[in-house]
Design a protein around this motif. Structure first.
Motif: not given
Length: 196
Positions: A81-85
């Motif tokens: 979730k964090k990496a997808v932004g």
């Protein structure tokens, strides 16, 4: 474009976990969970999704592997979730029907922001190596809810439990890689609502 890399740590009385994920990697993987078969599955996920993945888990394996595997799923979902932004320009949807010898597993992903999980993959033994087979489902369920994605698995055929598990991890990798890929035709986010 900005690097899509996330590092997430989670410490509880049952587990201490650190995950580093690069969505735009080359398939490099380093895992140390204490559960050999699970490490093998995470390695397949990273290599076939072309993600760079580092996982360190110090869990209460003297109890069993449940907390370690489920909590790695929670942390990996948060890292996704964090990496997808903001999800601008990505395809959002991905799917893969993956053959693994006699097994054929379909995985479909929607990075919708709404968690939902379904799987009809049916294991017929309690363990594969040192990993409880029921933990395959719990791992993916944890990813789904911490990342906010729809995730579906369909078992078209197969009877070898190792192949069913490996086909699930690899098809998820391919589907997630597709869903997180940028498409030049997409402006903003791919949604009639304007947000996902």
């Amino acid at each position: 474009m900005a690097d899509r890399v996330a590092t997430v740590e989670r410490n509880t009385k049952e587990t201490k976990i650190k995950v580093r994920l690069n969505l735009d990697g080359s398939g490099q993987c380093s895992t140390r969970t204490g559960v050999g078969f699970f490490d093998h599955m995470l390695d397949g996920f990273a290599r076939h999704g072309l993600f760079d993945l580092e996982v360190v888990c110090d869990g209460d394996l003297h109890v069993d592997s449940h907390h370690s595997i489920e909590d790695v799923g929670i942390v990996l979902g948060e890292a996704i979730k964090k990496a997808v932004g903001d999800k601008k320009g990505i395809r959002r949807y991905g799917s893969c029907t993956l053959p693994m010898d006699e097994a054929l597993i379909l995985c479909a992903v929607d990075l919708s922001g709404r968690p939902y999980f379904e799987s009809d993959v049916c294991f017929t033994v309690p363990k594969i190596g040192d990993m409880d087979t029921e933990m395959v489902r719990d791992f993916f369920y944890a990813i789904t809810y911490s990342s906010g994605m729809n995730l579906h698995f369909v078992q078209h055929r197969g009877f070898n439990n190792h192949h069913l598990a490996e086909g699930s991890f690899k098809s998820f990798a391919k589907a997630l890689d597709m869903a997180t890929t940028y498409d030049d035709r997409i402006t903003g986010v791919l949604s009639t609502k304007g947000v996902i």
